[in-house]
Motif scaffolding. Structure first.
Motif, short mmCIF file in Angstrom:
data_model
loop_
_atom_site.label_atom_id
_atom_site.label_comp_id
_atom_site.label_asym_id
_atom_site.label_seq_id
_atom_site.Cartn_x
_atom_site.Cartn_y
_atom_site.Cartn_z
N LYS A 187 0.87 -1.17 0.00
CA LYS A 187 0.00 0.00 0.00
C LYS A 187 0.91 1.22 0.00
N TYR A 188 0.43 2.30 -0.55
CA TYR A 188 1.26 3.49 -0.70
C TYR A 188 1.63 4.06 0.67
N THR A 189 2.93 4.26 0.87
CA THR A 189 3.41 4.84 2.13
C THR A 189 4.42 5.96 1.90
N GLY A 190 4.53 6.41 0.65
CA GLY A 190 5.49 7.47 0.35
C GLY A 190 6.84 6.95 -0.12
N VAL A 191 7.01 5.63 -0.16
CA VAL A 191 8.26 5.05 -0.69
C VAL A 191 8.31 5.36 -2.18
N PRO A 192 9.47 5.76 -2.72
CA PRO A 192 9.55 6.12 -4.13
C PRO A 192 9.11 4.98 -5.06
N GLN A 193 8.52 5.36 -6.19
CA GLN A 193 8.15 4.38 -7.20
C GLN A 193 9.40 3.67 -7.71
N GLY A 194 9.24 2.42 -8.12
CA GLY A 194 10.37 1.62 -8.57
C GLY A 194 11.02 0.85 -7.43
N SER A 195 10.32 0.73 -6.32
CA SER A 195 10.89 0.07 -5.14
C SER A 195 10.58 -1.42 -5.13
N ASP A 196 11.42 -2.17 -4.42
CA ASP A 196 11.22 -3.59 -4.19
C ASP A 196 10.70 -3.81 -2.78
N TYR A 197 9.60 -4.55 -2.66
CA TYR A 197 9.01 -4.91 -1.38
C TYR A 197 9.27 -6.40 -1.18
N ASP A 198 10.21 -6.74 -0.31
CA ASP A 198 10.61 -8.13 -0.07
C ASP A 198 9.89 -8.69 1.14
N TRP A 199 9.18 -9.81 0.94
CA TRP A 199 8.53 -10.55 2.01
C TRP A 199 9.21 -11.90 2.08
N ILE A 200 9.73 -12.26 3.25
CA ILE A 200 10.51 -13.50 3.41
C ILE A 200 9.80 -14.39 4.43
N ALA A 201 9.40 -15.58 3.98
CA ALA A 201 8.73 -16.54 4.86
C ALA A 201 9.78 -17.43 5.51
N ARG A 202 9.84 -17.39 6.83
CA ARG A 202 10.75 -18.24 7.60
C ARG A 202 9.94 -19.03 8.62
N GLU A 203 10.57 -19.98 9.25
CA GLU A 203 9.87 -20.85 10.20
C GLU A 203 9.22 -20.08 11.35
N ASP A 204 9.84 -19.02 11.80
CA ASP A 204 9.33 -18.29 12.96
C ASP A 204 8.43 -17.10 12.60
N GLY A 205 8.20 -16.86 11.30
CA GLY A 205 7.32 -15.76 10.91
C GLY A 205 7.66 -15.20 9.54
N ILE A 206 7.07 -14.05 9.27
CA ILE A 206 7.24 -13.38 7.98
C ILE A 206 8.03 -12.10 8.22
N TYR A 207 9.05 -11.92 7.40
CA TYR A 207 9.96 -10.78 7.51
C TYR A 207 9.75 -9.85 6.32
N PHE A 208 10.16 -8.58 6.49
CA PHE A 208 9.92 -7.57 5.46
C PHE A 208 11.12 -6.63 5.36
N ARG A 209 11.35 -6.16 4.13
CA ARG A 209 12.31 -5.08 3.89
C ARG A 209 11.93 -4.36 2.60
N VAL A 210 12.35 -3.11 2.48
CA VAL A 210 12.13 -2.32 1.27
C VAL A 210 13.50 -1.97 0.70
N ASN A 211 13.67 -2.19 -0.60
CA ASN A 211 14.89 -1.80 -1.32
C ASN A 211 16.16 -2.29 -0.66
N ARG A 212 16.16 -3.57 -0.29
CA ARG A 212 17.34 -4.21 0.30
C ARG A 212 17.81 -3.54 1.59
N GLY A 213 16.85 -2.94 2.29
CA GLY A 213 17.16 -2.33 3.58
C GLY A 213 17.22 -3.38 4.68
N THR A 214 17.02 -2.94 5.89
CA THR A 214 17.08 -3.83 7.05
C THR A 214 15.87 -4.77 7.05
N ILE A 215 16.14 -6.05 7.27
CA ILE A 215 15.07 -7.04 7.36
C ILE A 215 14.55 -7.05 8.79
N ARG A 216 13.21 -7.01 8.93
CA ARG A 216 12.62 -7.08 10.26
C ARG A 216 11.40 -7.99 10.25
#
Length: 137
Positions: free
Chosen positions: A98-127
């Motif tokens: 959903k739009y949050t002000g992140v510049p267009q052309g961005s990558d939204y990474d969702w990573i499924a791991r055993e303990d939950g789902i992780y997120f990062r934008v544009n190869r930033g910090t995974i949380r």
């Protein structure tokens, strides 16, 4: 004067169309479940109000991705359901874009791991942003 207003209006529309069509965002969903477990396939189903990306079964270590083009109203929303485990009974549904002000052309990474789902934008910090929960089949 009235022709100048028409020219400026058409020019403004051209600017909006060109800027709006220049770039797209990308949703990336990675299956990083533990390969030593029995059930390592990730079920993925993403959709918006008007677009259904279909159901996917993502093997361990693979990536599923699709482009998301933001509307000029900035109201695009994609949500995804991820499931894993025996009978895909462990899962989570969440807003993947959903739009949050992140510049267009961005990558939204969702990573499924055993303990939950992780997120990062544009190869930033995974949380970690979501825990798995039981879901009906």
């Amino acid at each position: 004067m009235k022709y100048l207003l028409v020219i400026l209006f058409v020019y403004g529309l051209c600017i909006i169309v060109v800027n709006g069509s220049r770039t797209t965002n990308k949703i990336n969903i990675w299956n990083d479940l533990d390969p030593n477990h029995k059930h390592t396939t990730l079920f993925v189903h993403c959709k918006s109000k008007t677009i259904d990306k279909g159901r996917q079964e993502l093997p361990w270590g693979k990536l599923y991705q699709f482009p998301v083009k933001e509307t000029w109203l900035r109201n695009t929303l994609f949500w995804c359901t991820l499931r894993h485990g025996p009978g895909y009974t462990i899962g989570q549904q969440f807003d993947a874009y959903k739009y949050t002000g992140v510049p267009q052309g961005s990558d939204y990474d969702w990573i499924a791991r055993e303990d939950g789902i992780y997120f990062r934008v544009n190869r930033g910090t995974i949380r970690k942003v979501h825990n798995w929960k039981p879901m009906p089949p």
